[in-house]
Design a protein around this motif. Structure first.
Motif, PDB file in Angstrom:
ATOM      1  N   VAL A   1       0.857  -1.182   0.000  1.00 22.26           N
ATOM      2  CA  VAL A   1       0.000   0.000   0.000  1.00 22.26           C
ATOM      3  C   VAL A   1       0.895   1.234   0.000  1.00 22.26           C
ATOM      4  CG1 VAL A   1      -1.872   1.213   1.162  1.00 22.26           C
ATOM      5  CG2 VAL A   1      -1.732  -1.285   1.295  1.00 22.26           C
TER       6      VAL A   1
ATOM      7  N   ASN B   1       1.194   5.529  -0.713  1.00 24.62           N
ATOM      8  CA  ASN B   1       0.456   6.785  -0.737  1.00 24.62           C
ATOM      9  C   ASN B   1       1.067   7.717  -1.786  1.00 24.62           C
ATOM     10  OD1 ASN B   1      -1.039   9.045  -0.220  1.00 24.62           O
ATOM     11  ND2 ASN B   1      -0.324   9.354   1.880  1.00 24.62           N
TER      12      ASN B   1
ATOM     13  N   LEU C   1      -2.521   7.946   5.029  1.00 24.12           N
ATOM     14  CA  LEU C   1      -3.440   7.140   4.244  1.00 24.12           C
ATOM     15  C   LEU C   1      -2.916   5.724   4.021  1.00 24.12           C
ATOM     16  CD1 LEU C   1      -4.778   9.556   1.456  1.00 24.12           C
ATOM     17  CD2 LEU C   1      -5.993   8.680   3.448  1.00 24.12           C
TER      18      LEU C   1
ATOM     19  N   THR D   1      -5.109   2.512   5.382  1.00 21.88           N
ATOM     20  CA  THR D   1      -5.628   1.644   4.335  1.00 21.88           C
ATOM     21  C   THR D   1      -5.044   0.245   4.448  1.00 21.88           C
ATOM     22  OG1 THR D   1      -5.847   3.571   2.868  1.00 21.88           O
ATOM     23  CG2 THR D   1      -5.919   1.396   1.841  1.00 21.88           C
TER      24      THR D   1
ATOM     25  N   GLU E   1      -6.828  -1.693   7.173  1.00 24.33           N
ATOM     26  CA  GLU E   1      -8.166  -2.143   6.793  1.00 24.33           C
ATOM     27  C   GLU E   1      -8.090  -3.322   5.825  1.00 24.33           C
ATOM     28  OE1 GLU E   1     -12.174  -2.571   6.665  1.00 24.33           O
ATOM     29  OE2 GLU E   1     -10.973  -1.337   8.055  1.00 24.33           O
TER      30      GLU E   1
ATOM     31  N   VAL F   1     -11.333  -0.664  -4.043  1.00 22.92           N
ATOM     32  CA  VAL F   1     -11.376   0.795  -4.200  1.00 22.92           C
ATOM     33  C   VAL F   1     -12.233   1.118  -5.423  1.00 22.92           C
ATOM     34  CG1 VAL F   1     -10.069   2.935  -4.416  1.00 22.92           C
ATOM     35  CG2 VAL F   1      -9.045   0.966  -3.240  1.00 22.92           C
TER      36      VAL F   1
ATOM     37  N   ILE G   1      -2.459   4.851  -3.721  1.00 25.84           N
ATOM     38  CA  ILE G   1      -3.618   5.672  -3.362  1.00 25.84           C
ATOM     39  C   ILE G   1      -3.528   7.004  -4.099  1.00 25.84           C
ATOM     40  CG2 ILE G   1      -4.838   6.798  -1.467  1.00 25.84           C
ATOM     41  CD1 ILE G   1      -3.669   4.657   0.373  1.00 25.84           C
TER      42      ILE G   1
ATOM     43  N   ALA H   1     -11.999   6.616   0.810  1.00 22.66           N
ATOM     44  CA  ALA H   1     -12.057   5.447   1.687  1.00 22.66           C
ATOM     45  C   ALA H   1     -12.170   4.200   0.823  1.00 22.66           C
ATOM     46  CB  ALA H   1     -13.234   5.544   2.652  1.00 22.66           C
ATOM     47  N   LEU H   2     -11.924   3.057   1.434  1.00 27.88           N
ATOM     48  CA  LEU H   2     -12.116   1.794   0.729  1.00 27.88           C
ATOM     49  C   LEU H   2     -13.605   1.562   0.472  1.00 27.88           C
ATOM     50  CD1 LEU H   2      -9.642  -0.580   2.643  1.00 27.88           C
ATOM     51  CD2 LEU H   2      -9.332   0.388   0.367  1.00 27.88           C
TER      52      LEU H   2
END
Length: 224
Positions: A101, A103, A110, A114, A117, A162, A182, A188-189
């Motif tokens: 992940v 950013n 973020l 993310t 989650e 997403v 991202i 948000a997801l």
């Protein structure tokens, strides 16, 4: 000559009885029929003229519309079929996807939130942090998923998380891991329910749409 004998008959005819015959003029039926027909013709011409005036004031032109209709219909061609169509691999479950992940925005935190989650949803998060220079502050959509040919199915699985994410396949990449970058439009997801719906579409992508073009009709010259 009797008084009941009309003048000019020379007494050859005698009128008897208590009443005189009525002397009427012959009926002019031909003139009446001709008058009726003329009235019908005049009314028809009046109605036709009123209809033409209505079309003129409303910009109607029967001939132009009739000729322009078929010309303005779109012309569609079937989407080109690849010479060697690629059969998509079955999408893995989240536990079979290793994701990084990253950013690519100016907003801090973020990547970690993310990543946490996604881990709750069963994905294997390898790392999180800032996007590399080639993608940093250059992803305008919600997210960009980058993977090699070996990770194509995993990239589609990660993209379902997403809404609005796009998938990019890098031929030079050899492993099956996935980078989730991202973008600026990310908020948000997707909810688990929306992600499940997106997974159905990603697993069975629709066929390419036909290419349609609409010919343009030159503007009509003003009447002068």
């Amino acid at each position: 000559m009797s008084m009941l004998t009309p003048s000019g008959m020379g007494g050859k005819y005698r009128i008897t009885g208590n009443a005189y015959p009525r002397m009427r003029r012959p009926r002019r039926r031909g003139r009446i029929v001709a008058g009726v027909l003329a009235s019908v013709v005049v009314l028809g011409l009046f109605g036709w003229g009123a209809l033409q005036l209505f079309h003129v004031f409303n910009g109607g032109d029967g001939d132009t519309k009739a000729n322009a209709g078929p010309q303005n219909q779109p012309s569609c061609k079937p989407a080109p079929t690849p010479a060697h169509p690629v059969k998509l691999a079955p999408m893995p479950q989240p536990a079979g996807v290793t994701v990084n992940v990253l950013n690519a925005t100016t907003r801090g935190g973020l990547a970690k939130s993310t990543a946490d989650e996604l881990a709750k949803r069963g994905f294997k998060v390898s790392k999180f942090g800032n996007a590399p220079t080639q993608y940093d502050k250059k992803v305008t959509q919600t997210a960009l998923v980058v993977a090699g040919p070996a990770g194509e199915a995993a990239a589609r699985e990660a993209g379902t998380q997403v809404a609005g994410a796009t998938v990019k396949i890098d031929p030079a990449r050899k492993d099956a891991s996935v980078d989730l970058l991202i973008g600026d439009s990310f908020s948000a997801l997707a909810t688990p329910a929306d992600a499940a719906k997106a997974r159905i579409v990603a697993a069975n992508p629709p066929p390419p749409k036909p290419v349609c073009t609409v010919p343009t009709t030159p503007a009509a010259k003003p009447k002068g």
